[in-house]
Write an enzyme that holds these catalytic residues in place. Sequence first.
Site, short mmCIF file in Angstrom:
data_model
loop_
_atom_site.label_atom_id
_atom_site.label_comp_id
_atom_site.label_asym_id
_atom_site.label_seq_id
_atom_site.Cartn_x
_atom_site.Cartn_y
_atom_site.Cartn_z
N GLY A 12 0.85 -1.19 0.00
CA GLY A 12 0.00 0.00 0.00
C GLY A 12 0.88 1.24 0.00
O GLY A 12 2.04 1.19 -0.43
N ARG A 13 0.32 2.33 0.50
CA ARG A 13 1.08 3.59 0.53
C ARG A 13 2.43 3.43 1.22
O ARG A 13 3.46 3.86 0.71
CB ARG A 13 0.30 4.66 1.29
CG ARG A 13 -0.93 5.18 0.62
CD ARG A 13 -1.41 6.35 1.46
NE ARG A 13 -2.70 6.84 1.04
CZ ARG A 13 -3.85 6.36 1.46
NH1 ARG A 13 -3.88 5.37 2.33
NH2 ARG A 13 -5.00 6.87 1.03
N ARG A 34 -2.41 -8.53 -1.76
CA ARG A 34 -3.59 -9.29 -2.20
C ARG A 34 -3.66 -9.33 -3.72
O ARG A 34 -4.08 -10.30 -4.31
CB ARG A 34 -4.86 -8.66 -1.63
CG ARG A 34 -5.12 -9.14 -0.22
CD ARG A 34 -6.36 -8.54 0.34
NE ARG A 34 -6.17 -7.11 0.55
CZ ARG A 34 -7.03 -6.32 1.19
NH1 ARG A 34 -8.13 -6.83 1.67
NH2 ARG A 34 -6.80 -5.05 1.35
N ARG A 86 1.97 -3.83 12.44
CA ARG A 86 1.33 -4.28 13.66
C ARG A 86 1.96 -5.60 14.10
O ARG A 86 2.20 -6.48 13.29
CB ARG A 86 -0.18 -4.51 13.44
CG ARG A 86 -1.03 -3.25 13.41
CD ARG A 86 -1.11 -2.55 14.76
NE ARG A 86 -1.94 -1.37 14.73
CZ ARG A 86 -1.51 -0.13 14.44
NH1 ARG A 86 -0.23 0.07 14.18
NH2 ARG A 86 -2.34 0.89 14.44
N GLU A 94 1.33 -5.35 22.76
CA GLU A 94 1.84 -4.05 23.20
C GLU A 94 1.15 -3.53 24.46
O GLU A 94 -0.07 -3.69 24.56
CB GLU A 94 1.59 -3.04 22.06
CG GLU A 94 2.88 -2.61 21.40
CD GLU A 94 2.64 -1.75 20.19
OE1 GLU A 94 2.82 -2.27 19.09
OE2 GLU A 94 2.27 -0.59 20.36
N HIS A 116 7.04 1.64 19.36
CA HIS A 116 5.94 2.08 18.47
C HIS A 116 6.04 3.59 18.18
O HIS A 116 5.19 4.38 18.59
CB HIS A 116 4.57 1.74 19.08
CG HIS A 116 3.45 1.79 18.08
ND1 HIS A 116 2.33 0.99 18.15
CD2 HIS A 116 3.27 2.55 16.96
CE1 HIS A 116 1.52 1.26 17.14
NE2 HIS A 116 2.08 2.20 16.39
N GLY A 149 6.95 4.77 14.87
CA GLY A 149 7.10 4.93 13.43
C GLY A 149 6.55 6.24 12.90
O GLY A 149 7.10 6.85 11.99
C1 8YV Z 1 -0.02 5.80 15.49
C2 8YV Z 1 -0.06 3.78 13.97
O1 8YV Z 1 0.91 6.39 16.31
O2 8YV Z 1 -1.51 5.19 12.76
C3 8YV Z 1 -1.19 4.06 13.06
O3 8YV Z 1 -1.82 3.07 12.61
O4 8YV Z 1 0.30 2.69 14.16
C4 8YV Z 1 0.72 4.80 14.70
O5 8YV Z 1 1.64 5.34 13.81
C5 8YV Z 1 -1.12 5.26 16.33
O6 8YV Z 1 -1.95 4.41 15.66
C6 8YV Z 1 -1.97 6.38 16.86
O7 8YV Z 1 -3.23 5.93 17.25
#
Ligand code: 8YV
Length: 333
Positions: A164-165, A186, A248, A277, A295, A297
């Site tokens: 994806g992106r 997919r 995830r 987590e 977490h 990213g």
């Molecule tokens: C966020 C993330 O910090 O956006 C997402 O799906 O995994 C993270 O980068 C987190 O979800 C914020 O709710």
Amino acid sequence: MAQTSMAQSKPKVVVTRKLPDPVEARMRELFDVELNASDEPLTSEQLIEAVQRAQVLVPTVTDRIDSRILARAGPDLKLIANFGAGVDNIDVATANARNIVVTNTPGVLTEDTADMTMALILATARRVVEGAQVVQGHQFTGWSPTWMLGRRIWGKRLGVIGMGRIGQAVARRARAFGLTIHYHNRRPVQPAISSALEATYWESLDQMLARVDVVSVNCPHTPATFHLLSARRLRLLQPHAIVVNTARGEVIDEAALANMLARGELAGAGLDVYEHEPHINPKLMKLPNVVLLPHMGSATVEGRIDMGEKVLVNIKTFLDGHRPPDRVIPAML
Ligand code: 8YV
């Protein structure tokens, strides 16, 4: 008095965690908003109280909005505007069945997450954290030709799971570092995208895994991707391979990964996300050949403000009676 009645006429928005200051300031202007200054995650009892009084709930990845919580929602709750791209924390099908719209914040965290993926690939292959620890631990006694050798990434094969992106943004960066791009998705991406990346599509994930040197997980967590990298699939990887995950934790069987790393059956792993987590498999914590991040990213000042702006636009558009731009529908997942 005038202020109170104005506040009452504004829609009730409950935000579960502390958001960047400019986002909270705008929310105060637009809505009758309840913010969480302490940033303490809500307990499930507090979440139930929140869905009972809110018209709009703004949760994050740390809030589990499951069918049990949704069953207790008050009649006013009409929108869950997630602060985050992933929506595996929300039972979207149940929300929709109860006429509650769900939105997310895609696009604005793509480049930051791809940067962190590249950082983990480099840090894991080139032992960046180990090296930094040697220096900070005052153990650097001088250069040696055979000490702290990592693995070259130039000329190696990257297997992206989920094109994806974010997967595409990782692939663009990886090409600049001399990796060739392989991907499992997919379905194949559009020819213009795959030819620009000179990317090879593998319909069979098993076959791709056996041939790549670096694996990057960039797909969402859904029932279909839970433990996609199962113990069986992890064993298909070559022993010199490294695994990186900024998506995830649930996509990888974390216990199986930890066991293989401990036995030297895989060269290393760079992880930003975990299956349970914030708990991390204790075996992983003891390994020298892993880079473990908390977490982070999408954790840039710019990214978090952009995410907040997306949330604001989704709420505003919805309350103005239009379809919010980032509505999530279960068929997309
Ligand atoms: C966020 C993330 O910090 O956006 C997402 O799906 O995994 C993270 O980068 C987190 O979800 C914020 O709710």
